[in-house]
Design a protein around this motif. Sequence first.
Motif, short mmCIF file in Angstrom:
data_model
loop_
_atom_site.label_atom_id
_atom_site.label_comp_id
_atom_site.label_asym_id
_atom_site.label_seq_id
_atom_site.Cartn_x
_atom_site.Cartn_y
_atom_site.Cartn_z
N ARG A 357 0.66 -1.16 0.10
CA ARG A 357 0.06 -0.01 -0.01
C ARG A 357 0.73 1.12 0.02
N PHE A 358 1.93 1.27 0.84
CA PHE A 358 2.94 2.46 0.91
C PHE A 358 3.62 2.39 -0.46
N MET A 359 3.90 1.27 -1.10
CA MET A 359 4.61 1.52 -2.55
C MET A 359 3.51 2.20 -3.46
N ARG A 360 2.39 2.03 -3.34
CA ARG A 360 1.48 2.56 -4.15
C ARG A 360 1.28 3.91 -3.97
N TYR A 361 1.39 4.31 -2.50
CA TYR A 361 1.28 6.03 -2.54
C TYR A 361 2.63 6.53 -3.05
N CYS A 362 3.84 5.98 -2.95
CA CYS A 362 5.03 6.37 -3.46
C CYS A 362 4.94 6.61 -5.15
N GLU A 363 4.26 5.58 -5.77
CA GLU A 363 3.86 5.41 -6.98
C GLU A 363 3.19 6.70 -7.63
N GLN A 364 1.93 6.99 -6.72
CA GLN A 364 1.23 7.98 -6.97
C GLN A 364 1.76 9.35 -7.01
N ALA A 365 2.72 9.38 -6.02
CA ALA A 365 3.55 10.82 -5.90
C ALA A 365 4.87 10.80 -6.76
N GLY A 366 5.00 9.62 -7.48
CA GLY A 366 6.00 9.92 -8.49
C GLY A 366 7.46 10.02 -7.68
N VAL A 367 7.51 9.11 -6.61
CA VAL A 367 8.86 9.28 -6.03
C VAL A 367 9.14 7.60 -5.65
N PRO A 368 10.76 7.28 -5.88
CA PRO A 368 11.14 6.00 -5.58
C PRO A 368 10.97 5.60 -4.11
N CYS A 369 10.92 4.31 -3.94
CA CYS A 369 10.84 3.65 -2.40
C CYS A 369 11.87 2.77 -2.20
#
Length: 431
Positions: A357-369
């Motif tokens: 779920r947090f990976m999806r938030y990062c993807e939505q924000a356009g940032v790597p994780c």
Amino acid sequence: MPFSADAHTHARDLLDFIDASPSPWHAVATCARRLEAAGFQRLDEVDRWSLQAGGKYYVVRGGASIIAFVSGGQPLAEAGFRMVGAHTDSPGLRIKPKPAEHAQGMIRLGVEVYGGPILATFADRDLALAGRVLVKGESEARLVHFPDPMLRLPNLAIHMNRDVNEAGLKFNKQTELPLLLGVADAREADRRFRDPIARQLGVAPEALQTWELVAYDTQKGVLWGVDREFIADSQLDNLASCHAALSALLAVDQPDHTAIVAFFDHEEVGSESAAGAAGSFVSDVLARLSASQQLDAEDSQRMRARSFFISADMAHGWHPNFPSAYEPCHKALVNGGPVIKSNANQRYSTDAQSAARFMRYCEQAGVPCQQYAHRTDLGCGSTIGPIVAAQLGVASVDVGAPMWAMHSIRESAGVQDHLWMTQALSCALGA
């Protein structure tokens, strides 16, 4: 590599935030000022609350813990809440209740070690006092903050400690950590300690009743590196996470769900306090939110089942000088993006679903994780994540920006990471 102007601007705002917050009580006061400037209304736990959909509110407990929220447009039972948690306290040296000690014409202040600081980093630093003081006849504590150096922990000369570079710099916590304050005879010791505090507050020295004071580093935070790509300051653990979460909340506009940030005191000493994450603060606030919408027990359970909690605390960045300290394949690079922290023994609250779920938030924000796990043969630290997740029964993930020298008086992190973390949290709170 050069970084964007937005990243540097955001990093400088973090430095201003930390430099205005030399103690956890100051950190909460700094948060409160920013919240009020953005239109948030202060609530008091002794009052009845009247909450409106779309309303912006905050409440303080114990002076050093704060919860702020934006009431969602949809009912809590249908939309749930999104919450980011962090902590306001940092490891260091706390002044004792009767600290002034006379030693051969000099005054030392007795200290207690709070949490797990790297004690050697406090030596030969420009230290001063900050915290809160109770004045006789007053019910509210007053904040004090001395901007100029007034204390020091001088090193012993190498001529008297010849093996310091081989054995490491060590201090006996009782006899070698007291901080030098000034020169005076025995009769003046307590007065010399009280006088500057009394002058700053505009009261008589004998009016000072009790205090909670920290010894903090007066050196201001800076950006460093060939492209100013790094941050150096005290208390990055964990005021950087507080700043990122607060910035994300302030960017939330009319969410369907209720968006919450919760910053707790006492994480560095276990969170077991009325104002800590193991206390009732967050549960009490959620109970009052539920009551404001007349949720029954069934709907309160539905609310929690639809909710998500992010525990934001700093992460261990890979250090090129000490590669053997890290787990292979789990090197969280500074300026490499927010870090998802996992531990099979639940020292972190992350599971596969919450990580995704947090990976999806990062993807939505356009940032790597990135993902991090501690070496199996080293003890793993913990956070408020498992504590709050267990207390609320809410899905949870532990994340953080990578940093170096965690628990040093002077820590370092990445300029780009701080912006990326803020952007990811903004998606989480506003998504």
